[in-house]
Design a protein around this motif. Structure first.
Motif, PDB file in Angstrom:
ATOM      1  N   LYS A 214       2.805 -35.312  21.682  1.00 31.85           N
ATOM      2  CA  LYS A 214       2.744 -34.074  20.909  1.00 31.85           C
ATOM      3  C   LYS A 214       3.717 -34.194  19.751  1.00 31.85           C
ATOM      4  CE  LYS A 214       2.759 -29.131  21.550  1.00 31.85           C
ATOM      5  NZ  LYS A 214       2.833 -28.062  22.514  1.00 31.85           N
ATOM      6  N   PHE A 215       3.253 -33.830  18.559  1.00 30.81           N
ATOM      7  CA  PHE A 215       4.110 -33.907  17.383  1.00 30.81           C
ATOM      8  C   PHE A 215       5.168 -32.815  17.427  1.00 30.81           C
ATOM      9  CE2 PHE A 215       0.564 -36.044  14.932  1.00 30.81           C
ATOM     10  CZ  PHE A 215       1.155 -37.275  15.038  1.00 30.81           C
ATOM     11  N   ILE A 216       6.393 -33.225  17.228  1.00 30.23           N
ATOM     12  CA  ILE A 216       7.521 -32.308  17.194  1.00 30.23           C
ATOM     13  C   ILE A 216       7.894 -31.999  15.749  1.00 30.23           C
ATOM     14  CG2 ILE A 216       9.936 -31.999  17.895  1.00 30.23           C
ATOM     15  CD1 ILE A 216       7.884 -32.111  20.207  1.00 30.23           C
ATOM     16  N   ALA A 217       7.877 -33.015  14.897  1.00 31.17           N
ATOM     17  CA  ALA A 217       8.200 -32.843  13.476  1.00 31.17           C
ATOM     18  C   ALA A 217       7.413 -33.859  12.664  1.00 31.17           C
ATOM     19  CB  ALA A 217       9.694 -33.026  13.241  1.00 31.17           C
ATOM     20  N   VAL A 218       7.077 -33.486  11.428  1.00 37.55           N
ATOM     21  CA  VAL A 218       6.256 -34.307  10.558  1.00 37.55           C
ATOM     22  C   VAL A 218       6.916 -34.412   9.197  1.00 37.55           C
ATOM     23  CG1 VAL A 218       3.992 -34.480   9.464  1.00 37.55           C
ATOM     24  CG2 VAL A 218       4.165 -33.564  11.767  1.00 37.55           C
ATOM     25  N   GLY A 219       6.940 -35.620   8.629  1.00 33.60           N
ATOM     26  CA  GLY A 219       7.484 -35.818   7.290  1.00 33.60           C
ATOM     27  C   GLY A 219       6.537 -35.277   6.226  1.00 33.60           C
ATOM     28  N   PRO A 220       7.001 -35.186   4.969  1.00 32.09           N
ATOM     29  CA  PRO A 220       6.182 -34.604   3.901  1.00 32.09           C
ATOM     30  C   PRO A 220       5.032 -35.495   3.447  1.00 32.09           C
ATOM     31  CG  PRO A 220       8.257 -35.383   3.014  1.00 32.09           C
ATOM     32  CD  PRO A 220       8.329 -35.546   4.509  1.00 32.09           C
ATOM     33  N   GLY A 221       5.151 -36.808   3.582  1.00 36.60           N
ATOM     34  CA  GLY A 221       4.105 -37.724   3.133  1.00 36.60           C
ATOM     35  C   GLY A 221       4.647 -38.721   2.130  1.00 36.60           C
ATOM     36  N   LEU A 222       3.745 -39.541   1.591  1.00 39.10           N
ATOM     37  CA  LEU A 222       4.106 -40.560   0.611  1.00 39.10           C
ATOM     38  C   LEU A 222       3.589 -40.181  -0.764  1.00 39.10           C
ATOM     39  CD1 LEU A 222       3.277 -43.922   2.414  1.00 39.10           C
ATOM     40  CD2 LEU A 222       5.517 -43.076   1.783  1.00 39.10           C
ATOM     41  N   CYS A 223       4.188 -40.750  -1.792  1.00 40.49           N
ATOM     42  CA  CYS A 223       3.696 -40.564  -3.159  1.00 40.49           C
ATOM     43  C   CYS A 223       2.914 -41.805  -3.572  1.00 40.49           C
ATOM     44  CB  CYS A 223       4.854 -40.340  -4.124  1.00 40.49           C
ATOM     45  SG  CYS A 223       5.641 -38.738  -3.914  1.00 40.49           S
ATOM     46  N   ASP A 224       1.780 -41.596  -4.266  1.00 40.01           N
ATOM     47  CA  ASP A 224       1.021 -42.733  -4.774  1.00 40.01           C
ATOM     48  C   ASP A 224       1.631 -43.209  -6.097  1.00 40.01           C
ATOM     49  OD1 ASP A 224       0.203 -40.858  -6.639  1.00 40.01           O
ATOM     50  OD2 ASP A 224      -1.867 -40.770  -5.944  1.00 40.01           O
ATOM     51  N   ARG A 225       0.999 -44.157  -6.752  1.00 36.35           N
ATOM     52  CA  ARG A 225       1.554 -44.732  -7.986  1.00 36.35           C
ATOM     53  C   ARG A 225       1.671 -43.721  -9.116  1.00 36.35           C
ATOM     54  NH1 ARG A 225       0.076 -50.919  -8.657  1.00 36.35           N
ATOM     55  NH2 ARG A 225       0.215 -51.481  -6.475  1.00 36.35           N
ATOM     56  N   GLU A 226       0.823 -42.718  -9.121  1.00 33.74           N
ATOM     57  CA  GLU A 226       0.876 -41.684 -10.161  1.00 33.74           C
ATOM     58  C   GLU A 226       1.867 -40.573  -9.836  1.00 33.74           C
ATOM     59  OE1 GLU A 226      -2.312 -42.645  -8.896  1.00 33.74           O
ATOM     60  OE2 GLU A 226      -2.361 -44.139 -10.494  1.00 33.74           O
ATOM     61  N   GLY A 227       2.488 -40.638  -8.665  1.00 32.58           N
ATOM     62  CA  GLY A 227       3.462 -39.630  -8.266  1.00 32.58           C
ATOM     63  C   GLY A 227       2.871 -38.456  -7.510  1.00 32.58           C
ATOM     64  N   ASN A 228       1.580 -38.518  -7.160  1.00 33.75           N
ATOM     65  CA  ASN A 228       0.934 -37.448  -6.387  1.00 33.75           C
ATOM     66  C   ASN A 228       1.274 -37.607  -4.913  1.00 33.75           C
ATOM     67  OD1 ASN A 228      -0.413 -36.512  -8.720  1.00 33.75           O
ATOM     68  ND2 ASN A 228      -1.978 -38.095  -8.435  1.00 33.75           N
ATOM     69  N   LEU A 229       1.608 -36.509  -4.265  1.00 36.93           N
ATOM     70  CA  LEU A 229       1.963 -36.532  -2.851  1.00 36.93           C
ATOM     71  C   LEU A 229       0.712 -36.683  -1.995  1.00 36.93           C
ATOM     72  CD1 LEU A 229       4.272 -36.183  -0.758  1.00 36.93           C
ATOM     73  CD2 LEU A 229       3.679 -33.767  -0.713  1.00 36.93           C
ATOM     74  N   ILE A 230       0.724 -37.661  -1.105  1.00 34.60           N
ATOM     75  CA  ILE A 230      -0.337 -37.840  -0.114  1.00 34.60           C
ATOM     76  C   ILE A 230       0.228 -37.304   1.198  1.00 34.60           C
ATOM     77  CG2 ILE A 230      -1.806 -39.487   1.102  1.00 34.60           C
ATOM     78  CD1 ILE A 230      -1.319 -41.408  -1.279  1.00 34.60           C
ATOM     79  N   PRO A 231      -0.203 -36.110   1.620  1.00 33.39           N
ATOM     80  CA  PRO A 231       0.394 -35.494   2.811  1.00 33.39           C
ATOM     81  C   PRO A 231       0.016 -36.231   4.091  1.00 33.39           C
ATOM     82  CG  PRO A 231      -1.446 -34.180   2.030  1.00 33.39           C
ATOM     83  CD  PRO A 231      -1.255 -35.287   1.041  1.00 33.39           C
ATOM     84  N   VAL A 232       0.797 -36.017   5.119  1.00 36.54           N
ATOM     85  CA  VAL A 232       0.534 -36.579   6.447  1.00 36.54           C
ATOM     86  C   VAL A 232      -0.722 -35.913   6.991  1.00 36.54           C
ATOM     87  CG1 VAL A 232       1.494 -36.840   8.754  1.00 36.54           C
ATOM     88  CG2 VAL A 232       2.978 -37.024   6.772  1.00 36.54           C
ATOM     89  N   ALA A 233      -1.552 -36.671   7.701  1.00 28.22           N
ATOM     90  CA  ALA A 233      -2.854 -36.190   8.166  1.00 28.22           C
ATOM     91  C   ALA A 233      -2.774 -35.235   9.354  1.00 28.22           C
ATOM     92  CB  ALA A 233      -3.743 -37.367   8.523  1.00 28.22           C
ATOM     93  N   VAL A 234      -1.624 -35.100   9.978  1.00 26.41           N
ATOM     94  CA  VAL A 234      -1.486 -34.261  11.174  1.00 26.41           C
ATOM     95  C   VAL A 234      -0.409 -33.208  10.938  1.00 26.41           C
ATOM     96  CG1 VAL A 234      -2.280 -36.014  12.797  1.00 26.41           C
ATOM     97  CG2 VAL A 234       0.097 -35.956  12.122  1.00 26.41           C
ATOM     98  N   LYS A 235      -0.317 -32.262  11.865  1.00 27.19           N
ATOM     99  CA  LYS A 235       0.688 -31.209  11.729  1.00 27.19           C
ATOM    100  C   LYS A 235       1.464 -31.060  13.028  1.00 27.19           C
ATOM    101  CE  LYS A 235      -2.697 -27.590  12.745  1.00 27.19           C
ATOM    102  NZ  LYS A 235      -3.680 -28.463  13.299  1.00 27.19           N
ATOM    103  N   GLU A 236       2.580 -30.365  12.963  1.00 26.98           N
ATOM    104  CA  GLU A 236       3.388 -30.130  14.159  1.00 26.98           C
ATOM    105  C   GLU A 236       2.560 -29.426  15.219  1.00 26.98           C
ATOM    106  OE1 GLU A 236       7.162 -28.254  13.491  1.00 26.98           O
ATOM    107  OE2 GLU A 236       7.522 -29.434  11.685  1.00 26.98           O
ATOM    108  N   GLY A 237       2.732 -29.852  16.473  1.00 25.31           N
ATOM    109  CA  GLY A 237       2.017 -29.243  17.583  1.00 25.31           C
ATOM    110  C   GLY A 237       0.740 -29.971  17.962  1.00 25.31           C
TER     111      GLY A 237
END
Length: 105
Positions: A48-71
């Motif tokens: 079970k996910f307890i905490a999730v990071g914000p995600g990675l940035c691609d080459r253009e600087g756009n945030l690619i969010p994590v595919a899952v959420k807490e819980g």
């Protein structure tokens, strides 16, 4: 003082789900028999996910969010992850792309 770990980038903090070692009637279940049952096999490698990071940035600087959420309850790889101990609890850190899928009832 309780500590809270917030994962960075595309990492997720998982608490593994431990299957019961005995039935409601008090019969002890050996680990080998639990691995034969397909559903219990998934439970051995789930968490079970307890905490999730914000995600990675691609080459253009756009945030690619994590595919899952807490819980979320997820299927984990048999090996991998980094074990982290916070107080008396054990957790595991995985990268988002290492998660194999989500489990639903």
């Amino acid at each position: 003082m309780a500590k809270r770990l917030l994962p960075l980038l595309n990492r997720v903090l998982v608490e593994k789900i431990v299957p019961p070692s005995k039935t409601n009637a008090g019969i002890l279940l050996p680990e080998k028999s639990a691995k034969r049952d397909l559903f219990l096999c998934f439970r051995l490698n789930s968490g079970k996910f307890i905490a999730v990071g914000p995600g990675l940035c691609d080459r253009e600087g756009n945030l690619i969010p994590v595919a899952v959420k807490e819980g979320d309850t997820v299927l984990l790889p048999e090996y991998g992850g980094t074990e982290v101990k916070l107080g008396d609890n054990k957790y595991h850190l995985y990268r988002d792309e290492d998660i194999m899928g989500t489990l639903h009832d």
